[in-house]
Design an enzyme around this catalytic site. Structure first.
Site, PDB file in Angstrom:
ATOM      1  N   TYR A 203      -7.503   2.812  -7.823  1.00  0.00           N
ATOM      2  CA  TYR A 203      -6.266   3.230  -8.493  1.00  0.00           C
ATOM      3  C   TYR A 203      -6.499   3.747  -9.906  1.00  0.00           C
ATOM      4  CZ  TYR A 203      -3.075   1.549  -4.827  1.00  0.00           C
ATOM      5  OH  TYR A 203      -2.365   1.386  -3.656  1.00  0.00           O
TER       6      TYR A 203
ATOM      7  N   GLU B 251     -11.946   8.331  -2.235  1.00  0.00           N
ATOM      8  CA  GLU B 251     -11.566   6.988  -1.786  1.00  0.00           C
ATOM      9  C   GLU B 251     -12.446   6.504  -0.625  1.00  0.00           C
ATOM     10  OE1 GLU B 251      -7.351   7.457  -1.097  1.00  0.00           O
ATOM     11  OE2 GLU B 251      -6.960   7.751  -3.232  1.00  0.00           O
TER      12      GLU B 251
ATOM     13  N   ASN C 123       5.259  -1.370  -0.600  1.00  0.00           N
ATOM     14  CA  ASN C 123       5.427  -0.194   0.268  1.00  0.00           C
ATOM     15  C   ASN C 123       4.388  -0.097   1.388  1.00  0.00           C
ATOM     16  OD1 ASN C 123       3.263   0.787  -1.151  1.00  0.00           O
ATOM     17  ND2 ASN C 123       4.364   2.468  -2.140  1.00  0.00           N
TER      18      ASN C 123
ATOM     19  N   HIS D 108      -1.236   2.521   2.059  1.00  0.00           N
ATOM     20  CA  HIS D 108      -1.759   3.575   1.185  1.00  0.00           C
ATOM     21  C   HIS D 108      -2.337   4.696   2.043  1.00  0.00           C
ATOM     22  CE1 HIS D 108      -4.063   5.661  -1.909  1.00  0.00           C
ATOM     23  NE2 HIS D 108      -5.010   5.760  -0.992  1.00  0.00           N
TER      24      HIS D 108
ATOM     25  N   LYS E 277      -1.674  -2.578   3.090  1.00  0.00           N
ATOM     26  CA  LYS E 277      -1.680  -3.440   1.906  1.00  0.00           C
ATOM     27  C   LYS E 277      -1.345  -4.893   2.290  1.00  0.00           C
ATOM     28  CE  LYS E 277      -0.243   0.410  -1.093  1.00  0.00           C
ATOM     29  NZ  LYS E 277       0.770   0.882  -2.071  1.00  0.00           N
TER      30      LYS E 277
END
Ligand code: DAT
Ligand code: MG
Length: 149
Positions: A49, A126, A112, A115, A9
Protein backbone atom coordinates in the site's frame (compact mmCIF):
# COMPACT_ATOMS: atom_id res chain seq x y z
CA UNK A 1 -1.19 -13.84 -20.78
CA UNK A 2 -2.27 -11.01 -18.49
CA UNK A 3 -2.10 -11.48 -14.72
CA UNK A 4 -3.50 -9.59 -11.73
CA UNK A 5 -3.04 -9.68 -7.98
CA UNK A 6 -6.19 -10.33 -5.97
CA UNK A 7 -6.41 -10.57 -2.17
CA UNK A 8 -9.36 -11.52 -0.01
CA UNK A 9 -8.92 -9.23 3.00
CA UNK A 10 -9.37 -10.29 6.65
CA UNK A 11 -13.07 -9.30 6.60
CA UNK A 12 -13.70 -11.42 3.50
CA UNK A 13 -12.08 -14.41 5.20
CA UNK A 14 -14.01 -13.88 8.46
CA UNK A 15 -17.26 -13.45 6.53
CA UNK A 16 -16.75 -16.86 4.86
CA UNK A 17 -16.54 -15.35 1.38
CA UNK A 18 -13.41 -17.22 0.20
CA UNK A 19 -15.36 -19.86 -1.72
CA UNK A 20 -17.84 -17.36 -3.17
CA UNK A 21 -15.10 -15.05 -4.44
CA UNK A 22 -12.91 -17.78 -5.90
CA UNK A 23 -15.98 -19.31 -7.56
CA UNK A 24 -16.77 -16.02 -9.32
CA UNK A 25 -13.31 -15.79 -10.86
CA UNK A 26 -13.31 -19.49 -11.79
CA UNK A 27 -16.75 -19.31 -13.39
CA UNK A 28 -15.74 -16.24 -15.40
CA UNK A 29 -13.07 -18.38 -17.02
CA UNK A 30 -9.97 -16.99 -15.34
CA UNK A 31 -7.18 -19.27 -14.17
CA UNK A 32 -5.81 -19.34 -10.63
CA UNK A 33 -2.03 -19.52 -11.04
CA UNK A 34 -0.85 -18.72 -7.48
CA UNK A 35 -2.39 -18.64 -4.03
CA UNK A 36 -1.28 -18.33 -0.40
CA UNK A 37 -3.09 -18.02 2.92
CA UNK A 38 -1.16 -15.72 5.24
CA UNK A 39 -1.29 -13.10 7.97
CA UNK A 40 0.78 -10.41 6.23
CA UNK A 41 3.68 -8.81 8.09
CA UNK A 42 3.37 -5.04 8.43
CA UNK A 43 6.43 -4.49 6.22
CA UNK A 44 4.81 -6.45 3.38
CA UNK A 45 1.50 -4.61 3.80
CA UNK A 46 3.31 -1.25 3.82
CA UNK A 47 5.07 -2.13 0.56
CA UNK A 48 1.79 -3.22 -0.98
CA UNK A 49 0.00 0.00 0.00
CA UNK A 50 2.97 2.38 -0.39
CA UNK A 51 1.03 4.63 -2.80
CA UNK A 52 -1.24 5.57 0.14
CA UNK A 53 1.55 6.41 2.60
CA UNK A 54 0.81 9.69 4.41
CA UNK A 55 -2.97 9.53 3.87
CA UNK A 56 -5.25 9.68 6.91
CA UNK A 57 -6.46 6.12 6.53
CA UNK A 58 -3.01 4.59 5.88
CA UNK A 59 -2.03 3.36 9.37
CA UNK A 60 -5.54 2.03 10.01
CA UNK A 61 -5.44 0.27 6.66
CA UNK A 62 -2.17 -1.45 7.62
CA UNK A 63 -3.61 -2.38 11.05
CA UNK A 64 -6.60 -3.93 9.33
CA UNK A 65 -4.84 -5.81 6.53
CA UNK A 66 -2.37 -7.35 9.01
CA UNK A 67 -5.07 -8.23 11.58
CA UNK A 68 -5.73 -11.77 10.35
CA UNK A 69 -5.34 -14.24 7.53
CA UNK A 70 -5.85 -13.13 3.97
CA UNK A 71 -5.99 -15.09 0.72
CA UNK A 72 -3.42 -13.72 -1.73
CA UNK A 73 -3.85 -14.87 -5.33
CA UNK A 74 -2.71 -14.36 -8.89
CA UNK A 75 -5.40 -14.76 -11.54
CA UNK A 76 -4.58 -15.03 -15.22
CA UNK A 77 -6.50 -14.45 -18.43
CA UNK A 78 -7.44 -12.06 -21.21
CA UNK A 79 -8.32 -8.62 -19.81
CA UNK A 80 -8.15 -9.89 -16.24
CA UNK A 81 -6.86 -6.65 -14.67
CA UNK A 82 -9.72 -4.40 -15.77
CA UNK A 83 -12.35 -7.14 -15.60
CA UNK A 84 -11.39 -8.08 -12.05
CA UNK A 85 -11.80 -4.43 -11.04
CA UNK A 86 -15.32 -4.51 -12.53
CA UNK A 87 -16.08 -7.76 -10.72
CA UNK A 88 -14.79 -6.20 -7.48
CA UNK A 89 -16.70 -2.88 -7.77
CA UNK A 90 -15.87 0.63 -6.57
CA UNK A 91 -13.62 1.37 -3.59
CA UNK A 92 -16.70 2.33 -1.54
CA UNK A 93 -19.09 -0.63 -1.39
CA UNK A 94 -22.16 1.61 -1.21
CA UNK A 95 -21.13 3.13 -4.56
CA UNK A 96 -20.51 -0.29 -6.11
CA UNK A 97 -22.91 -1.86 -8.57
CA UNK A 98 -25.02 -4.70 -7.26
CA UNK A 99 -23.59 -7.82 -8.87
CA UNK A 100 -20.04 -6.80 -8.00
CA UNK A 101 -18.33 -8.35 -4.99
CA UNK A 102 -18.20 -5.14 -2.93
CA UNK A 103 -21.69 -4.18 -4.15
CA UNK A 104 -23.14 -7.50 -3.08
CA UNK A 105 -21.32 -8.06 0.21
CA UNK A 106 -19.95 -4.80 1.64
CA UNK A 107 -21.03 -1.52 3.22
CA UNK A 108 -17.97 0.32 4.62
CA UNK A 109 -14.84 1.43 2.72
CA UNK A 110 -12.64 0.03 5.50
CA UNK A 111 -14.38 -3.36 5.19
CA UNK A 112 -14.47 -3.71 1.42
CA UNK A 113 -13.56 -7.42 1.37
CA UNK A 114 -11.16 -7.66 -1.53
CA UNK A 115 -8.19 -6.04 -3.25
CA UNK A 116 -7.45 -6.04 -6.97
CA UNK A 117 -4.60 -4.41 -8.91
CA UNK A 118 -5.70 -1.28 -10.77
CA UNK A 119 -3.29 -1.29 -13.75
CA UNK A 120 -0.68 -3.38 -15.56
CA UNK A 121 2.09 -1.60 -13.65
CA UNK A 122 0.53 -2.17 -10.24
CA UNK A 123 -0.33 -5.78 -11.12
CA UNK A 124 3.31 -6.52 -11.97
CA UNK A 125 4.56 -4.66 -8.90
CA UNK A 126 2.10 -6.35 -6.51
CA UNK A 127 2.61 -9.87 -7.90
CA UNK A 128 6.35 -9.34 -7.39
CA UNK A 129 5.80 -8.30 -3.77
CA UNK A 130 3.64 -11.26 -2.81
CA UNK A 131 4.96 -14.13 -4.95
CA UNK A 132 8.21 -15.48 -6.31
CA UNK A 133 8.30 -16.86 -9.88
CA UNK A 134 8.48 -20.44 -8.49
CA UNK A 135 5.18 -19.91 -6.67
CA UNK A 136 3.29 -19.11 -9.89
CA UNK A 137 2.03 -22.07 -11.93
CA UNK A 138 0.96 -21.41 -15.48
CA UNK A 139 -0.51 -24.80 -16.32
CA UNK A 140 -2.45 -25.93 -19.39
CA UNK A 141 -6.13 -26.45 -18.81
CA UNK A 142 -8.32 -28.65 -21.02
CA UNK A 143 -10.99 -25.97 -20.61
CA UNK A 144 -8.89 -23.31 -22.35
CA UNK A 145 -10.41 -24.17 -25.75
CA UNK A 146 -13.90 -23.74 -24.29
CA UNK A 147 -13.09 -20.35 -22.79
CA UNK A 148 -11.03 -18.85 -25.62
CA UNK A 149 -11.86 -18.98 -29.36
P1 DAT B 1 -9.05 0.15 -4.09
O1 DAT B 1 -8.90 -0.92 -3.04
O2 DAT B 1 -10.44 0.19 -4.65
O3 DAT B 1 -7.99 0.06 -5.15
P2 DAT B 1 -7.60 2.44 -3.05
O4 DAT B 1 -6.38 1.88 -3.72
O5 DAT B 1 -7.94 3.87 -3.31
O6 DAT B 1 -8.89 1.56 -3.37
O7 DAT B 1 -7.44 2.30 -1.48
C1 DAT B 1 -6.90 1.12 -0.92
C2 DAT B 1 -7.73 0.72 0.27
O8 DAT B 1 -7.62 1.73 1.28
C3 DAT B 1 -9.23 0.61 -0.01
O9 DAT B 1 -9.59 -0.64 -0.53
C4 DAT B 1 -9.81 0.84 1.35
C5 DAT B 1 -8.87 1.86 1.95
N1 DAT B 1 -9.35 3.23 1.74
C6 DAT B 1 -9.32 3.92 0.59
N2 DAT B 1 -9.87 5.14 0.73
C7 DAT B 1 -10.25 5.21 2.01
C8 DAT B 1 -10.90 6.20 2.80
N3 DAT B 1 -11.26 7.38 2.28
N4 DAT B 1 -11.17 5.91 4.10
C9 DAT B 1 -10.81 4.73 4.63
N5 DAT B 1 -10.20 3.74 3.95
C10 DAT B 1 -9.92 3.98 2.66
MG1 MG C 1 -5.95 0.43 -5.09
Amino acid sequence: MERTFIAIKPDGVQRKLIGEIIARFEKKGYKLVAMKYIVPKRELAAKHYEEHKGKGFYEGLLDFITSGPIVAMVWQGKGVIATARKMIGQTKPLESECGSIRGDFGIEVGRNIIHGSDSLDSAEREIGIWFSEEEIFDYESSLDNWVYE
